[in-house]
Every structure is written in C-alpha cells, then in structure tokens.
Write a protein that holds these residues in place. Sequence first.
Motif, PDB file in Angstrom:
ATOM      1  N   LEU A  79       0.885  -1.228  -0.081  1.00  0.00           N
ATOM      2  CA  LEU A  79      -0.035  -0.016  -0.049  1.00  0.00           C
ATOM      3  C   LEU A  79       0.757   1.213  -0.227  1.00  0.00           C
ATOM      4  O   LEU A  79       0.581   2.041  -0.624  1.00  0.00           O
ATOM      5  N   PRO A  80       1.792   1.251   0.799  1.00  0.00           N
ATOM      6  CA  PRO A  80       2.831   2.446   0.858  1.00  0.00           C
ATOM      7  C   PRO A  80       3.346   2.708  -0.370  1.00  0.00           C
ATOM      8  O   PRO A  80       3.560   3.737  -1.184  1.00  0.00           O
ATOM      9  N   LEU A  81       3.842   1.541  -1.111  1.00  0.00           N
ATOM     10  CA  LEU A  81       4.404   1.659  -2.280  1.00  0.00           C
ATOM     11  C   LEU A  81       3.403   2.240  -3.640  1.00  0.00           C
ATOM     12  O   LEU A  81       3.775   3.096  -4.264  1.00  0.00           O
ATOM     13  N   ALA A  82       2.068   1.890  -3.385  1.00  0.00           N
ATOM     14  CA  ALA A  82       1.017   2.187  -4.153  1.00  0.00           C
ATOM     15  C   ALA A  82       0.801   3.673  -4.020  1.00  0.00           C
ATOM     16  O   ALA A  82       0.890   4.632  -5.085  1.00  0.00           O
ATOM     17  N   GLY A  83       1.083   4.123  -2.734  1.00  0.00           N
ATOM     18  CA  GLY A  83       0.998   5.729  -2.646  1.00  0.00           C
ATOM     19  C   GLY A  83       2.068   6.547  -3.209  1.00  0.00           C
ATOM     20  O   GLY A  83       2.214   7.533  -3.859  1.00  0.00           O
ATOM     21  N   PHE A  84       3.470   5.710  -2.890  1.00  0.00           N
ATOM     22  CA  PHE A  84       4.644   6.427  -3.664  1.00  0.00           C
ATOM     23  C   PHE A  84       4.687   6.460  -4.933  1.00  0.00           C
ATOM     24  O   PHE A  84       4.858   7.607  -5.731  1.00  0.00           O
TER      25      PHE A  84
ATOM     26  N   THR B 115      -3.464   7.924 -10.189  1.00  0.00           N
ATOM     27  CA  THR B 115      -3.985   8.868  -9.131  1.00  0.00           C
ATOM     28  C   THR B 115      -4.118   8.148  -7.812  1.00  0.00           C
ATOM     29  O   THR B 115      -4.151   6.910  -7.758  1.00  0.00           O
ATOM     30  N   LEU B 116      -4.261   9.146  -6.833  1.00  0.00           N
ATOM     31  CA  LEU B 116      -4.441   8.441  -5.574  1.00  0.00           C
ATOM     32  C   LEU B 116      -5.975   7.771  -5.722  1.00  0.00           C
ATOM     33  O   LEU B 116      -6.075   6.679  -5.155  1.00  0.00           O
ATOM     34  N   PHE B 117      -6.930   8.504  -6.182  1.00  0.00           N
ATOM     35  CA  PHE B 117      -8.070   7.874  -6.132  1.00  0.00           C
ATOM     36  C   PHE B 117      -8.146   6.219  -7.013  1.00  0.00           C
ATOM     37  O   PHE B 117      -8.724   5.234  -6.324  1.00  0.00           O
ATOM     38  N   ASP B 118      -7.609   6.290  -7.811  1.00  0.00           N
ATOM     39  CA  ASP B 118      -7.339   4.784  -8.472  1.00  0.00           C
ATOM     40  C   ASP B 118      -6.545   3.894  -7.654  1.00  0.00           C
ATOM     41  O   ASP B 118      -6.757   2.847  -7.467  1.00  0.00           O
ATOM     42  N   ALA B 119      -5.491   4.410  -6.858  1.00  0.00           N
ATOM     43  CA  ALA B 119      -4.862   3.571  -6.077  1.00  0.00           C
ATOM     44  C   ALA B 119      -5.779   2.934  -4.894  1.00  0.00           C
ATOM     45  O   ALA B 119      -5.693   1.782  -4.669  1.00  0.00           O
ATOM     46  N   VAL B 120      -6.334   3.930  -4.322  1.00  0.00           N
ATOM     47  CA  VAL B 120      -7.275   3.451  -3.216  1.00  0.00           C
ATOM     48  C   VAL B 120      -8.405   2.560  -3.676  1.00  0.00           C
ATOM     49  O   VAL B 120      -8.798   1.549  -3.251  1.00  0.00           O
ATOM     50  N   LEU B 121      -8.949   3.190  -4.917  1.00  0.00           N
ATOM     51  CA  LEU B 121     -10.136   2.159  -5.512  1.00  0.00           C
ATOM     52  C   LEU B 121      -9.678   0.791  -5.898  1.00  0.00           C
ATOM     53  O   LEU B 121     -10.355  -0.166  -5.548  1.00  0.00           O
ATOM     54  N   TRP B 122      -8.625   0.608  -6.624  1.00  0.00           N
ATOM     55  CA  TRP B 122      -8.089  -0.679  -6.914  1.00  0.00           C
ATOM     56  C   TRP B 122      -7.543  -1.437  -5.854  1.00  0.00           C
ATOM     57  O   TRP B 122      -8.046  -2.643  -5.902  1.00  0.00           O
ATOM     58  N   THR B 123      -7.022  -0.953  -4.962  1.00  0.00           N
ATOM     59  CA  THR B 123      -6.461  -1.697  -3.494  1.00  0.00           C
ATOM     60  C   THR B 123      -7.495  -2.132  -2.903  1.00  0.00           C
ATOM     61  O   THR B 123      -7.621  -3.540  -2.460  1.00  0.00           O
ATOM     62  N   THR B 124      -8.718  -1.571  -2.822  1.00  0.00           N
ATOM     63  CA  THR B 124      -9.857  -1.857  -1.808  1.00  0.00           C
ATOM     64  C   THR B 124     -10.781  -2.981  -2.629  1.00  0.00           C
ATOM     65  O   THR B 124     -11.093  -3.894  -2.013  1.00  0.00           O
TER      66      THR B 124
ATOM     67  N   MET C  76      -8.150  -4.317   9.983  1.00  0.00           N
ATOM     68  CA  MET C  76      -7.062  -3.330  10.270  1.00  0.00           C
ATOM     69  C   MET C  76      -5.969  -3.992  10.995  1.00  0.00           C
ATOM     70  O   MET C  76      -5.311  -3.204  11.828  1.00  0.00           O
ATOM     71  N   ILE C  77      -5.845  -5.237  11.279  1.00  0.00           N
ATOM     72  CA  ILE C  77      -5.126  -6.115  12.210  1.00  0.00           C
ATOM     73  C   ILE C  77      -4.299  -7.146  11.098  1.00  0.00           C
ATOM     74  O   ILE C  77      -4.639  -7.880  10.705  1.00  0.00           O
ATOM     75  N   PRO C  78      -3.057  -6.664  11.242  1.00  0.00           N
ATOM     76  CA  PRO C  78      -1.987  -7.698  10.511  1.00  0.00           C
ATOM     77  C   PRO C  78      -2.273  -9.080  10.916  1.00  0.00           C
ATOM     78  O   PRO C  78      -2.663  -9.354  11.828  1.00  0.00           O
ATOM     79  N   ILE C  79      -2.287  -9.974   9.816  1.00  0.00           N
ATOM     80  CA  ILE C  79      -2.393 -11.370   9.883  1.00  0.00           C
ATOM     81  C   ILE C  79      -4.065 -11.735   9.951  1.00  0.00           C
ATOM     82  O   ILE C  79      -4.549 -12.628   9.021  1.00  0.00           O
TER      83      ILE C  79
ATOM     84  N   SER D 177     -11.302  -2.179   4.785  1.00  0.00           N
ATOM     85  CA  SER D 177     -10.472  -2.200   3.771  1.00  0.00           C
ATOM     86  C   SER D 177     -10.220  -0.741   3.331  1.00  0.00           C
ATOM     87  O   SER D 177      -8.886  -0.421   2.957  1.00  0.00           O
ATOM     88  N   LEU D 178     -11.297  -0.077   3.125  1.00  0.00           N
ATOM     89  CA  LEU D 178     -11.225   1.212   2.858  1.00  0.00           C
ATOM     90  C   LEU D 178     -10.369   2.073   3.570  1.00  0.00           C
ATOM     91  O   LEU D 178      -9.485   2.948   3.327  1.00  0.00           O
TER      92      LEU D 178
END
Length: 196
Positions: A28-33, A41-50, A107-110, A137-138
């Motif tokens: 996720l941070p890599l997508a932000g970078f 775009t930020l919108f596309d990154a959030v939309l597709w990862t969600t 929101m909890i790893p694992i 997830s959003l």
Amino acid sequence: METLGAPGAGIAIALENLFPPLPSEVILPLAGFTASKGNMTLFDAVLWTTLGSVIGALVLYGVGALLGRERVILIASKLPLINISDIEKTEAWFARHGKKTVFFGRMIPIFRSLISIPAGVERMPISIFTILTLAGSLIWNTAFIMAGYALGENYHLIEQYMGIVSKAVLGIVLLAIVIFIWVRLMDRRKGKHHAR
C-alpha cells in the motif's frame, strides 16, 4: 505497479489476502509512492486496492463456506487438545461479535486475511460481509496509501514500523496458543487424577 498501474496494486492486494506473508504494509505505501510520482492517481490507488481487498476476502469467505460447520467439527474432533465445545464457544462468540470482528479485523495484520474464513463457515450474510470488508479495507488502504504518498521515497519507513506491530501481533497469538495448550494439558492431567 509501474507496469500495470493501479490494477496491478489491486492484484497485489488480492494476493496478499490469499497469502498473508505478502504484507499490505509494503504494497500500500508503495502504491502511494507510485501515485506521488504521477504513475497513477490517489483515487485509482485506493479504488483498485480496496477492490482487491474485497475480492481476496470473498475468495476466503467462499473457502470457509465450502468447508462448512460439519467439516470444521470433523477436523476439530481429530485434533489433539481441541474439544467440540471449543468450536461451539467460537460460534457463539462470532454470533455476538462477528460484525465488529470482520470490520476491525481488516485493520489488524495477519487477521486481515484469516477472519474471512470463519465468516464463511458461519455463513454471515454475504452482503453484510462485503460491506464490512469494504469499509474496513477502505480505511486501512487509504491510511497506508496516503502515508506512502506523503513520505515519497521514504515510504519504506512504514514497513519498518509496521513490521514491529506485525511481530507483536504474532507474538500475542503464539503466547495465546501456548497458554491454551498449557491450560488444556493441565485440565487433562486433573481429569486423569480425579479418575483415579
């Protein structure tokens, strides 16, 4: 991500749901970078990862639904130190707290991945499961994508700090397992002692 863009980030997150060793705290941070460099775009990154998060979760929900309660009980009955009452208690707990667990579990790893399976086993209504998964997830995805966007080339710092959190969660889980085994062994030892 540079090759496939935002859909590539979505595919990576869907796979992360199915294979938890792939950490979303890196993807996720890599997508932000990548968004900060203008490759998406930020919108596309959030939309597709969600979207990827929801698809991955639905696959695991399906696994739980296919497995079903009867198979879970059959498997549990063959495991050492597990009683059928453990399954019944888990079912009762999930009936009371399932919605919160699915939402906050995102929101909890694992647990992000694993929580989908009991939701499927318990046949949580798929519409509710999808909405809770989407909402949790959003929040998670947006926070990490924005952090990666803000940190730019230092996005890897997030992985370092979240690595500590992931290890702490794993440590707590392992400790809980050890305590469970110890308590169950003590109960069995007491049972044998009383039987004499």
